[in-house]
Design an enzyme around this catalytic site. Sequence first.
Site, PDB file in Angstrom:
ATOM      1  N   LYS A 172      20.102  54.282  38.422  1.00 44.99           N
ATOM      2  CA  LYS A 172      18.918  53.682  39.042  1.00 44.99           C
ATOM      3  C   LYS A 172      19.092  52.172  39.031  1.00 44.99           C
ATOM      4  O   LYS A 172      19.476  51.579  38.015  1.00 44.99           O
ATOM      5  CB  LYS A 172      17.696  54.080  38.225  1.00 44.99           C
ATOM      6  CG  LYS A 172      16.459  53.274  38.492  1.00 44.99           C
ATOM      7  CD  LYS A 172      15.299  53.923  37.813  1.00 44.99           C
ATOM      8  CE  LYS A 172      14.209  52.959  37.492  1.00 44.99           C
ATOM      9  NZ  LYS A 172      13.062  53.608  36.880  1.00 44.99           N
TER      10      LYS A 172
HETATM   11  C1  5RP Z   1      11.628  50.650  33.259  1.00 44.13           C
HETATM   12  C2  5RP Z   1      11.785  51.806  34.147  1.00 44.13           C
HETATM   13  C3  5RP Z   1      10.658  52.183  35.052  1.00 44.13           C
HETATM   14  O1  5RP Z   1      10.597  53.568  35.095  1.00 44.13           O
HETATM   15  C4  5RP Z   1      10.968  51.635  36.397  1.00 44.13           C
HETATM   16  O2  5RP Z   1      10.860  50.266  36.379  1.00 44.13           O
HETATM   17  C5  5RP Z   1      10.277  52.336  37.589  1.00 44.13           C
HETATM   18  O3  5RP Z   1       9.049  51.931  37.770  1.00 44.13           O
HETATM   19  P1  5RP Z   1       8.599  50.831  38.819  1.00 44.13           P
HETATM   20  O4  5RP Z   1       8.798  51.457  40.189  1.00 44.13           O
HETATM   21  O5  5RP Z   1       7.175  50.589  38.480  1.00 44.13           O
HETATM   22  O6  5RP Z   1       9.495  49.633  38.649  1.00 44.13           O
HETATM   23  O7  5RP Z   1      12.805  52.422  34.164  1.00 44.13           O
HETATM   24  O8  5RP Z   1      12.870  50.289  32.722  1.00 44.13           O
END
Ligand code: 5RP
Length: 269
Positions: A172
């Site tokens: 991610k």
């Molecule tokens: C923090 C994360 C969160 O799950 C991620 O940031 C996703 O949420 P958003 O779309 O609110 O940023 O992994 O490290």
Amino acid sequence: MDWGMKNRLNRILQPETGRTLMLAIDHGYFLGPTSGLEEPYETVKDLIPHADSLMLTRGVLRSCIPPGTKIPIVLRMSGGTSILKELSEEGLTVAVEDAIRLNASAITLSVFIGADGERATLLNLAKLVDAGHQYGIPVLAVTAVGKDMVREARYLGLACRIAAELGAHMVKTYFCDGFEEIVRNTPVPIVIAGGKKRPERDALQMAYDAIQAGASGVDMGRNIFQSDSPVGMIKAVRAIVQKDAGLEEAFTIYEEEKAGTPVLEPQPA
Ligand code: 5RP
């Protein structure tokens, strides 16, 4: 790859499209109280039918989500830091056996490349990949961005490639200019984080651009659950991710849901 690992990956990345819409509600693990997540189940109960998985911590899963809920779980396995101190010093906070007890479909942690915690968090990723392989559980590596790092392709591409080289099954990261090059250099599926809340149209544009650039989906939180129409937003994001909807079509889905005139799903003849 054994059957259990493949089966779990198929629960996350939908076999029909190879894409996924993860709903992220794990923010409290370092942010503490988070707007929109005061009562997590109240927030997610109407969103879950439109998500492919739910990403959260074991504490909120055990305390707030009814065990009868039908949604694959992506369990956060790292933490130990808060916004008051150095975020990159995360450690592993959950044993893989507990992830199995909780019936996790995937496990996840953050890696902080270019920050103080780089080495420790990368070695944690390697440990989690080994543990995941022992039991057939895929690992999602979150390429977290330290406060001094810029969200640009050179840095995010470095982070994604290293995570994939260490064995992450999915990565991610953030969407940025030059995202296609990150996808080309990362031999596993990439999902994008939503980041801070932005206007709904901008968030949909980002999701659309990411899918066009080769992302395998989104792992989105605040831009869905902090929206003025969370159901409208998740339906719109889903249309982009799973149905190849364009920006205008997706924005109309959001607006109609917000106005209380949702587009009817096609009914079987
Ligand atoms: C923090 C994360 C969160 O799950 C991620 O940031 C996703 O949420 P958003 O779309 O609110 O940023 O992994 O490290």
